[in-house]
Design a protein around this motif. Structure first.
Motif, short mmCIF file in Angstrom:
data_model
loop_
_atom_site.label_atom_id
_atom_site.label_comp_id
_atom_site.label_asym_id
_atom_site.label_seq_id
_atom_site.Cartn_x
_atom_site.Cartn_y
_atom_site.Cartn_z
N PRO A 16 41.22 57.34 35.30
CA PRO A 16 41.08 56.20 34.40
C PRO A 16 39.71 55.54 34.56
CG PRO A 16 43.21 56.14 35.51
CD PRO A 16 42.42 57.22 36.16
N GLU A 17 39.20 55.01 33.47
CA GLU A 17 37.88 54.39 33.48
C GLU A 17 37.79 53.25 34.49
OE1 GLU A 17 33.95 54.05 32.59
OE2 GLU A 17 35.35 55.62 31.94
N GLY A 18 38.87 52.51 34.65
CA GLY A 18 38.85 51.40 35.60
C GLY A 18 38.59 51.86 37.03
N LEU A 19 39.15 53.01 37.42
CA LEU A 19 38.91 53.54 38.75
C LEU A 19 37.48 54.03 38.89
CD1 LEU A 19 42.24 55.47 39.46
CD2 LEU A 19 41.53 53.24 40.36
N LYS A 20 36.95 54.62 37.83
CA LYS A 20 35.56 55.08 37.90
C LYS A 20 34.61 53.90 38.02
CE LYS A 20 35.90 57.87 34.23
NZ LYS A 20 35.49 58.90 33.24
N GLN A 21 34.91 52.80 37.33
CA GLN A 21 34.08 51.62 37.44
C GLN A 21 34.20 50.97 38.83
OE1 GLN A 21 31.73 50.52 35.28
NE2 GLN A 21 32.23 52.45 34.21
N ALA A 22 35.38 51.08 39.42
CA ALA A 22 35.57 50.56 40.77
C ALA A 22 34.70 51.32 41.77
CB ALA A 22 37.04 50.64 41.16
N LEU A 23 34.64 52.64 41.61
CA LEU A 23 33.76 53.43 42.48
C LEU A 23 32.30 53.07 42.23
CD1 LEU A 23 33.32 55.63 44.59
CD2 LEU A 23 33.38 57.33 42.72
N ALA A 24 31.96 52.84 40.97
CA ALA A 24 30.57 52.45 40.65
C ALA A 24 30.20 51.14 41.33
CB ALA A 24 30.40 52.35 39.14
N ALA A 25 31.15 50.23 41.47
CA ALA A 25 30.88 48.96 42.17
C ALA A 25 30.57 49.22 43.64
CB ALA A 25 32.06 48.01 42.02
N ALA A 26 31.32 50.14 44.26
CA ALA A 26 31.04 50.50 45.65
C ALA A 26 29.68 51.17 45.77
CB ALA A 26 32.15 51.40 46.19
N ASN A 27 29.34 52.02 44.79
CA ASN A 27 28.01 52.65 44.79
C ASN A 27 26.90 51.61 44.70
OD1 ASN A 27 29.00 55.57 42.81
ND2 ASN A 27 29.03 55.26 45.01
N ARG A 28 27.12 50.59 43.86
CA ARG A 28 26.11 49.54 43.74
C ARG A 28 25.97 48.78 45.06
NH1 ARG A 28 21.43 47.94 43.18
NH2 ARG A 28 21.17 45.70 42.86
N LEU A 29 27.07 48.56 45.75
CA LEU A 29 27.00 47.89 47.04
C LEU A 29 26.24 48.75 48.05
CD1 LEU A 29 27.67 45.50 48.79
CD2 LEU A 29 29.97 46.44 49.14
N GLU A 89 25.96 37.56 44.55
CA GLU A 89 25.19 37.20 43.37
C GLU A 89 25.55 38.10 42.19
OE1 GLU A 89 20.57 37.89 42.12
OE2 GLU A 89 20.91 36.90 44.04
N GLU A 90 25.86 39.37 42.48
CA GLU A 90 26.21 40.32 41.42
C GLU A 90 27.71 40.37 41.14
OE1 GLU A 90 24.41 44.15 41.67
OE2 GLU A 90 22.42 43.35 42.19
N GLY A 91 28.48 39.53 41.82
CA GLY A 91 29.90 39.44 41.53
C GLY A 91 30.75 40.56 42.08
N ILE A 92 30.28 41.24 43.12
CA ILE A 92 31.05 42.31 43.75
C ILE A 92 31.88 41.71 44.88
CG2 ILE A 92 30.93 44.48 45.04
CD1 ILE A 92 28.24 45.00 43.64
N ASP A 93 33.15 42.08 44.94
CA ASP A 93 34.05 41.62 46.00
C ASP A 93 34.11 42.73 47.04
OD1 ASP A 93 36.01 40.67 47.64
OD2 ASP A 93 37.64 40.81 46.17
N GLN A 143 33.15 48.57 51.58
CA GLN A 143 34.19 48.72 50.55
C GLN A 143 33.97 47.66 49.48
OE1 GLN A 143 37.04 46.72 49.60
NE2 GLN A 143 36.37 44.98 50.87
N ALA A 144 34.35 48.02 48.26
CA ALA A 144 34.36 47.09 47.14
C ALA A 144 35.75 47.14 46.51
CB ALA A 144 33.29 47.45 46.11
N THR A 145 36.32 45.98 46.25
CA THR A 145 37.66 45.88 45.68
C THR A 145 37.57 45.38 44.25
OG1 THR A 145 38.62 45.44 47.85
CG2 THR A 145 39.93 44.80 45.93
N SER A 146 38.27 46.09 43.33
CA SER A 146 38.18 45.76 41.91
C SER A 146 39.57 45.74 41.27
CB SER A 146 37.32 46.81 41.18
OG SER A 146 36.03 46.91 41.73
N ALA A 147 39.74 44.89 40.27
CA ALA A 147 40.96 44.88 39.46
C ALA A 147 40.89 46.04 38.48
CB ALA A 147 41.09 43.56 38.73
N ILE A 148 41.98 46.79 38.36
CA ILE A 148 42.00 47.98 37.52
C ILE A 148 42.81 47.67 36.26
CG2 ILE A 148 42.55 50.44 37.43
CD1 ILE A 148 40.46 49.61 39.57
N VAL A 173 42.23 47.60 43.59
CA VAL A 173 42.08 48.85 44.34
C VAL A 173 40.82 48.76 45.19
CG1 VAL A 173 41.56 51.31 44.13
CG2 VAL A 173 43.36 50.29 42.72
N ARG A 174 40.95 49.18 46.41
CA ARG A 174 39.85 49.16 47.38
C ARG A 174 39.16 50.51 47.40
NH1 ARG A 174 39.41 50.28 52.97
NH2 ARG A 174 38.18 48.74 54.16
N MET A 175 37.88 50.54 47.06
CA MET A 175 37.09 51.77 47.11
C MET A 175 36.22 51.74 48.37
SD MET A 175 37.59 53.91 44.60
CE MET A 175 38.50 53.92 43.04
#
Length: 446
Positions: free
Chosen positions: A312-325, A352-356, A403-408, A416-418
Motif C-alpha cells: 500500500p502507498e501508505g506503507l511506502k510513504q512510511a518507509l520514505a519518512a525513515a529514509n528522510r530521517l 522541523e520536517e514533521g517526522i515522528d 525509526q520513523a512512525t507514521s499513520a497509515i 506503523v513503525r519503520m
C-alpha cells in the motif's frame, strides 16, 4: 603449481591486501585466507594507527594487562586471529621512543606472528628445572622493564564512563601499582581517548571486506523476506529467525546477537512467535560476524494480500519518512562534532520536517556496539552523558539506527513503525556514505 583459469578467476584483490579465494560456500574465503587478511590489518593498526594515537594523547608507554578469560576490550584489536584468549597473564607494552623506534612487547604472550617481541621470563628452581614467571615475579620483571625505559607517561585502561577504556581489572591494577612503586606510579595516566580511538578507527584495507559482509547481509535478508522462505499462514517469525541463523552457519559465518523477526498487523498481533499472515509488515534485526568485524542491519518487508501487486502507498510513504530521517542523520554527522551534538541536530531537523521518530545510532567494527560516540539511545533522546560526548572522526564506521512512525491511511490511521539500520562510513575526507546501500523499497513476499 599453475592455477587454472577457473581458479584464478576466484582470486579477488582487496585493495593492497592478500588474495582471497571466494566461493558461494565460502563467500569470504577459507579461514586460512581470512587469517592472512586479518594479519595484514593488524600490522597496519599496530605500526601506523597506534603510534599516531599515542602521540595524540601524549602516552609514551601504553600498558594493557589482563589474565586469561578476563581480557581487556582492546584485546581483540591487538592480537592475531589465532589467539582466542590471553595466555595466563599477558601484559602488552607499547613504547613510543620517537625517532628511536616503536616497541611492541608481549610479556607472557606470544609474538602474534612476529609483530611483538615475546618475553617470558623464567627462574631456576632448586632442583635445576626452569619455571616461567608467575604472579609477583612476573610483575617484578614488568616493573624492571618499565624502569629501564623510564617513560614520561604510562597509560592504562581505567575509565569511569567508557567501557572500552576500562579493561584493567582492579586486581591487575593493584599489583601493577605495587610493582611500579610510588615514583613510577605517579606517571600513570588514564588512557581513555587512546583505547577508544584505537578500536574506533578503521583502516582502509578493511573496507572491501566489510562491504562484502554488508552485501551478504542484504542477500540473506532479501531471501528470508520472500516466498522462498515464507509461506503466509504457515511460517512463523521464529521459522524465519532460525533460517537466517542457519544460513550464517552454512556459510561459515557467525553473529554477535540472536536474530529477531517481528510483525506489525492491521488490528494488532497477539502473542510471541506469530504465524505470518498476508498483509503483515515484517521487520528484522540481523548481524554478521566475520574476520573480527561485525555488521548491524534492520530491514522492513511486506506480505502481499490476495490481489495486491505492491505494498500500500501508505506503507511506502512510511518507509520514505525513515529514509528522510537517515538523510538528516548523515547530514548532521560532521567530523569534530560529538555524538550528542549530532543527535540534537538530527532531532531538531526531524521535528522541523514533521517526522515522528527516534535516533539511536552507534559505531560498528571490532564490536557490534563498538567504541566511539553514541548518537542517542532509544530511551535517551536528550543525549547520552559520557559516551555521547566522544567526537566523530574520519575513517570510522557507524550503524545508522533509527525509526520513523507514521499513520497509515489504508490501515484506518493505525501507526506503523519503520525501523531502519544500515552501516555507513565517515570517509577519510569526512564525508558520510553508505558502505553498501540503504533500503528504499520494502522487501515483498508474494
Amino acid at each position: 603449481m599453475k592455477r587454472t583459469i577457473g581458479q584464478a578467476a576466484l582470486l579477488i584483490i582487496l585493495g593492497a591486501t592478500p588474495l582471497v579465494a571466494q566461493t558461494p560456500e565460502r563467500p569470504l574465503g577459507t579461514l586460512r585466507e581470512q587469517s592472512k587478511l586479518q594479519h595484514h590489518w593488524l600490522t597496519v593498526r599496530l605500526d601506523s594507527v597506534l603510534p599516531m594515537l599515542m602521540r595524540k594523547y601524549d602516552v609514551e608507554l601504553w600498558v594493557v594487562a589482563m589474565r586469561e578469560y578476563n581480557e581487556d576490550p582492546v584485546f581483540r584489536g591487538l592480537v592475531a586471529p589465532e589467539t582466542f584468549a590471553a595466555r595466563r597473564r599477558t601484559i602488552y607494552m607499547f613504547h613510543d621512543r620517537a625517532a628511536a623506534g616503536f616497541d611492541k612487547i608481549a610479556l607472557g604472550g606470544s609474538s602474534q606472528g612476529g609483530l611483538y617481541e615475546a618475553v617470558r621470563g623464567s627462574k631456576t628452581l632448586p632442583d635445576g628445572r626452569r619455571q616461567e614467571l608467575w604472579g609477583k615475579d612476573q610483575w617484578d620483571l614488568f616493573a624492571e622493564m618499565v624502569r629501564e625505559r623510564d617513560p614520561r607517561t604510562i597509560g592504562v585502561n581505567i575509565s569511569e564512563e567508557h567501557n572500552f577504556a576500562d579493561g584493567l581489572s582492579a586486581g591487575e591494577w593493584s599489583q601493577m601499582e605495587e610493582a611500579l612503586g610510588p615514583e613510577l606510579a605517579s606517571r600513570v595516566v588514564r588512557a581513555e581517548g587512546l583505547a577508544i580511538d584505537y578500536l574506533y578507527l578503521r583502516v582502509p584495507e578493511m573496507v572491501p571486506t566489510f562491504k562484502k559482509m554488508q552485501g551478504l547481509a542484504w542477500e540473506i535478508i532479501s531471501t528470508a523476506f520472500s516466498d522462498e522462505v515464507i509461506v503466509p499462514g504457515v511460517t512463523t517469525t521464529e521459522d524465519v529467525v532460525w533460517w537466517m541463523r542457519q544460513q550464517l552457519a552454512d556459510k561459515g559465518l557467525a553473529t554477535w546477537f540472536h536474530t529477531s523477526v517481528d510483525v506489525q498487523r492491521f488490528g494488532g498481533v497477539d502473542g510471541p512467535n506469530p504465524v505470518i499472515q498476508r498483509g503483515d509488515v515484517l521487520h528484522c534485526d540481523f548481524g554478521i560476524t566475520a574476520l573480527g568485524l561485525n555488521t548491524d542491519t534492520q530491514h522492513m518487508g511486506y506480505v502481499l494480500r490476495e490481489g495486491e501487486t505492491d505494498a500500500p502507498e501508505g506503507l511506502k510513504q512510511a518507509l520514505a519518512a525513515a529514509n528522510r530521517l537517515q538523510d538528516i542523520a548523515l547530514e548532521a554527522m560532521v567530523p569534530g562534532r560529538s555524538g550528542n551534538e549530532a543527535l540534537l541536530a538530527t532531532l531538531s531537523k526531524m521535528r522541523e520536517e514533521g517526522i515522528d521518530g527516534t535516533v539511536y545510532s552507534h559505531p560498528v567494527g571490532d564490536h557490534g556496539h563498538a567504541s566511539g560516540p553514541l548518537i542517542g539511545l532509544w530511551d535517551r533522546q536528550e543525549g547520552v552523558p559520557g559516551r555521547g560526548d566522544v567526537r566523530l572522526l574520519p575513517s570510522t564506521w557507524y550503524a545508522i539506527e533509527l525509526q520513523a512512525t507514521s499513520a497509515i491511511p489504508e490501515w484506518d490511521g493505525q501507526r506503523v513503525r519503520m525501523a531502519q539500520e544500515e552501516d555507513a562510513e565517515m570517509a577519510p575526507d569526512g564525508t558520510m556514505q553508505w558502505l553498501h546501500k540503504r533500503q528504499d523499497r520494502l522487501h515483498i513476499v508474494r
